[in-house]
Design a protein around this motif. Structure first.
Motif, short mmCIF file in Angstrom:
data_model
loop_
_atom_site.label_atom_id
_atom_site.label_comp_id
_atom_site.label_asym_id
_atom_site.label_seq_id
_atom_site.Cartn_x
_atom_site.Cartn_y
_atom_site.Cartn_z
N PRO A 106 -3.11 -9.98 5.85
CA PRO A 106 -2.55 -10.28 7.17
C PRO A 106 -1.42 -11.28 7.07
CG PRO A 106 -4.67 -11.37 6.88
CD PRO A 106 -4.46 -10.51 5.68
N ASP A 107 -0.20 -10.79 7.23
CA ASP A 107 0.96 -11.65 7.11
C ASP A 107 1.75 -11.77 8.40
OD1 ASP A 107 1.02 -12.42 4.28
OD2 ASP A 107 1.11 -10.27 3.96
N ILE A 108 1.62 -10.83 9.29
CA ILE A 108 2.37 -10.90 10.54
C ILE A 108 1.44 -10.67 11.71
CG2 ILE A 108 4.52 -10.13 9.48
CD1 ILE A 108 4.06 -7.41 10.66
N LYS A 109 1.84 -11.13 12.86
CA LYS A 109 1.07 -10.90 14.07
C LYS A 109 1.86 -10.00 14.99
CE LYS A 109 -1.62 -15.17 14.07
NZ LYS A 109 -2.00 -16.38 14.84
N VAL A 110 1.17 -9.03 15.57
CA VAL A 110 1.79 -8.09 16.48
C VAL A 110 1.15 -8.26 17.85
CG1 VAL A 110 2.23 -5.67 16.97
CG2 VAL A 110 2.21 -6.49 14.60
N VAL A 111 1.99 -8.44 18.88
CA VAL A 111 1.49 -8.63 20.22
C VAL A 111 1.46 -7.28 20.92
CG1 VAL A 111 1.83 -9.78 22.42
CG2 VAL A 111 2.44 -10.96 20.29
N GLU A 112 0.29 -6.89 21.44
CA GLU A 112 0.15 -5.62 22.13
C GLU A 112 -0.69 -5.81 23.38
OE1 GLU A 112 -1.41 -2.65 19.60
OE2 GLU A 112 0.37 -2.50 18.35
N ARG B 251 1.90 -1.21 -3.40
CA ARG B 251 0.88 -0.40 -2.72
C ARG B 251 0.95 1.06 -3.13
NH1 ARG B 251 -2.90 -3.30 -0.70
NH2 ARG B 251 -3.45 -1.46 0.54
N SER B 252 1.49 1.36 -4.28
CA SER B 252 1.76 2.74 -4.65
C SER B 252 0.53 3.64 -4.53
CB SER B 252 2.30 2.80 -6.08
OG SER B 252 2.63 4.12 -6.43
N ASP B 253 0.63 4.66 -3.67
CA ASP B 253 -0.42 5.63 -3.41
C ASP B 253 -1.70 5.00 -2.85
OD1 ASP B 253 1.08 7.87 -4.07
OD2 ASP B 253 0.59 7.71 -6.20
N LEU B 254 -1.55 3.81 -2.29
CA LEU B 254 -2.62 3.18 -1.53
C LEU B 254 -2.20 3.12 -0.07
CD1 LEU B 254 -3.37 0.12 -3.86
CD2 LEU B 254 -4.62 2.28 -3.80
N GLU B 255 -3.12 2.72 0.79
CA GLU B 255 -2.75 2.50 2.18
C GLU B 255 -1.66 1.43 2.25
OE1 GLU B 255 -5.00 1.91 6.43
OE2 GLU B 255 -5.76 0.79 4.70
N GLY B 256 -0.58 1.73 2.96
CA GLY B 256 0.54 0.80 3.05
C GLY B 256 1.72 1.19 2.19
N ASP B 257 1.53 2.14 1.27
CA ASP B 257 2.68 2.68 0.54
C ASP B 257 3.59 3.35 1.57
OD1 ASP B 257 4.50 4.12 -0.98
OD2 ASP B 257 2.99 4.92 -2.37
N PRO B 258 4.87 2.96 1.63
CA PRO B 258 5.74 3.53 2.67
C PRO B 258 5.87 5.04 2.61
CG PRO B 258 6.78 1.63 1.63
CD PRO B 258 5.57 1.96 0.81
N HIS B 259 5.76 5.63 1.40
CA HIS B 259 6.04 7.07 1.29
C HIS B 259 5.18 7.75 0.22
CE1 HIS B 259 8.46 5.39 -1.96
NE2 HIS B 259 9.25 4.79 -1.08
N SER B 260 3.87 7.65 0.37
CA SER B 260 3.00 8.33 -0.58
C SER B 260 2.77 9.77 -0.16
CB SER B 260 1.64 7.62 -0.67
OG SER B 260 0.75 8.37 -1.47
N PRO B 261 2.90 10.74 -1.09
CA PRO B 261 2.60 12.13 -0.75
C PRO B 261 1.11 12.39 -0.60
CG PRO B 261 3.12 11.94 -3.07
CD PRO B 261 3.39 10.59 -2.46
N LEU B 262 0.26 11.39 -0.89
CA LEU B 262 -1.16 11.55 -0.62
C LEU B 262 -1.44 11.54 0.87
CD1 LEU B 262 -2.80 9.37 -3.42
CD2 LEU B 262 -2.09 11.76 -3.47
N PRO C 221 -1.35 -6.39 8.50
CA PRO C 221 -0.74 -6.65 7.19
C PRO C 221 0.76 -6.39 7.25
CG PRO C 221 -1.98 -4.60 7.17
CD PRO C 221 -2.31 -5.28 8.47
N VAL C 222 1.48 -7.01 6.34
CA VAL C 222 2.93 -6.88 6.36
C VAL C 222 3.35 -5.43 6.18
CG1 VAL C 222 3.32 -7.23 3.89
CG2 VAL C 222 5.05 -7.99 5.53
N TRP C 223 2.51 -4.62 5.54
CA TRP C 223 2.83 -3.21 5.36
C TRP C 223 2.36 -2.34 6.53
CZ3 TRP C 223 -2.08 -1.38 5.30
CH2 TRP C 223 -3.07 -2.16 4.67
N GLY C 224 1.77 -2.95 7.55
CA GLY C 224 1.27 -2.20 8.68
C GLY C 224 2.31 -1.33 9.37
N PRO C 225 3.55 -1.84 9.58
CA PRO C 225 4.57 -1.02 10.25
C PRO C 225 4.99 0.22 9.47
CG PRO C 225 5.11 -3.35 10.42
CD PRO C 225 3.97 -3.25 9.45
N TRP C 226 4.54 0.37 8.23
CA TRP C 226 4.89 1.55 7.43
C TRP C 226 3.76 2.58 7.42
CZ3 TRP C 226 7.28 -2.98 6.80
CH2 TRP C 226 8.64 -2.98 6.51
N LEU C 227 2.70 2.35 8.17
CA LEU C 227 1.58 3.29 8.19
C LEU C 227 1.96 4.56 8.96
CD1 LEU C 227 -1.39 0.84 8.80
CD2 LEU C 227 -0.78 1.99 6.67
#
Length: 323
Positions: free
Chosen positions: A19-25, A138-149, A33-39
């Motif tokens: 958890p690196d950033i906070k998102v207000v909703e 995050r290669s091929d894990l959750e948060g990888d910006p472009h995993s073909p998995l 997590p910082v990679w959340g916006p790439w999900l």
């Protein structure tokens, strides 16, 4: 309404949240997590980057129209600019120099490679480097910006259509490219990135009219795009492996030809800070030839050219350079 909710295929994504950033909703605050916006679940009708989407549509439409405006000079311009922007700009400049610090460049060579990278149309230098370092972490894990998995089309194209807020992008910069953020030359290209694209289109049209614009900009850019995108998609699906790394990276010969050596992707994921991507004698790497030429001329130095021996055991993937 969601455009798509790509299903995760193959290996299950896992990995600790960070958890690196906070998102207000809707009036509440949640940590992400910082990679959340790439999900992939962020790809929704109300969260599309219409600028990127529109640009891609225009470039591909121009490429389809180009055969009706063919001449040999325009084709030659497309070939030269393809090499300059893909090999020198992306493979050498954005990738091996900026993202992994496999070599150092003197100031004039730095300027030219960053200019070439900007003219590729693949994004500004900080955005490209931060996204790529995130991919390695995050290669091929959750948060990888472009995993073909997730899906092949997600890794090849649609991941770029997600709109990311300036706050999310700044969080990615601070985590993945803190060493690059205050570089004056990088900031110059970060602030003028789109201007270079517009100026290049105007220059091509002024020199050769519609044929040179369509071939030198649209066809060339589309071919550069898909070369890079096949590295993201195809080389995590097909090919052979010299190294047993934790992700699904592969070496794929036709992508290596198209992308000037970047198709030797398993080699790269095993040893990302090594400048040569080809680790066997038959693995030709045109970008490595360019790096050797620059070193010979005194324009590149401190080149990490240590090619490790082929291993049948597990090669722990190095952390992407971040400092």
């Amino acid at each position: 309404m969601s455009i798509s909710t790509p299903s995760r295929r193959g290996r299950k994504h896992s990995g600790p949240a960070n958890p690196d950033i906070k998102v207000v909703e809707t009036g509440s605050v949640k940590t992400e997590p910082v990679w959340g916006p790439w999900l992939p679940d962020k790809l929704r009708w109300n969260n599309i980057d219409w600028v990127v989407f529109g640009w891609m549509v225009i470039m591909h439409a121009g490429a389809l129209a180009a055969p009706f405006f063919f001449n040999w000079q325009s084709l030659a311009v497309a070939f030269v600019l393809h090499w300059f922007t893909a090999s020198i700009g992306i493979c050498l400049g954005y990738h091996r120099f900026l993202s992994h610090k496999s070599l150092k460049l003197v100031a004039p060579a730095r300027f030219v490679t960053l200019l070439a990278g900007s003219l590729s149309g693949e994004g500004s230098p900080l955005v490209w480097a931060a996204t790529h370092r995130l991919h390695h972490q995050r290669s091929d894990l959750e948060g990888d910006p472009h995993s073909p998995l997730v899906t092949a089309i997600w890794s090849h194209l649609t991941w770029m259509f997600v709109r990311r807020t300036p706050a999310a992008q700044q969080a990615a910069f601070k985590k993945y490219t803190p060493d690059l953020m205050n570089d004056p030359m990088l900031q110059f290209f970060e602030n003028t990135y789109f201007l270079w694209l517009v100026m290049s289109g105007i220059a091509l049209y002024a020199v050769g009219g519609l044929p040179k614009l369509l071939w030198g900009l649209c066809v060339r850019m589309v071919m550069v795009y898909h070369g890079t995108w096949f590295v993201n998609s195809a080389t995590h699906l097909w090919g052979y492996r010299n190294y047993d790394v934790r992700d699904e990276s592969r070496n794929l010969w036709w992508v290596a030809i198209w992308a000037y050596g970047e198709g030797w992707h398993n080699n790269h994921h095993a040893h990302p800070s090594v400048a040569p991507a080809g680790h066997q004698w038959w693995e030709l790497d045109a970008t490595w030839w360019a790096i050797k030429a620059l070193r010979f001329c005194g324009l590149a130095y401190d080149v990490n050219d240590r090619i490790p021996l082929k291993t049948t055991g597990r090669a722990p993937e190095e952390e992407p350079a971040a400092a």
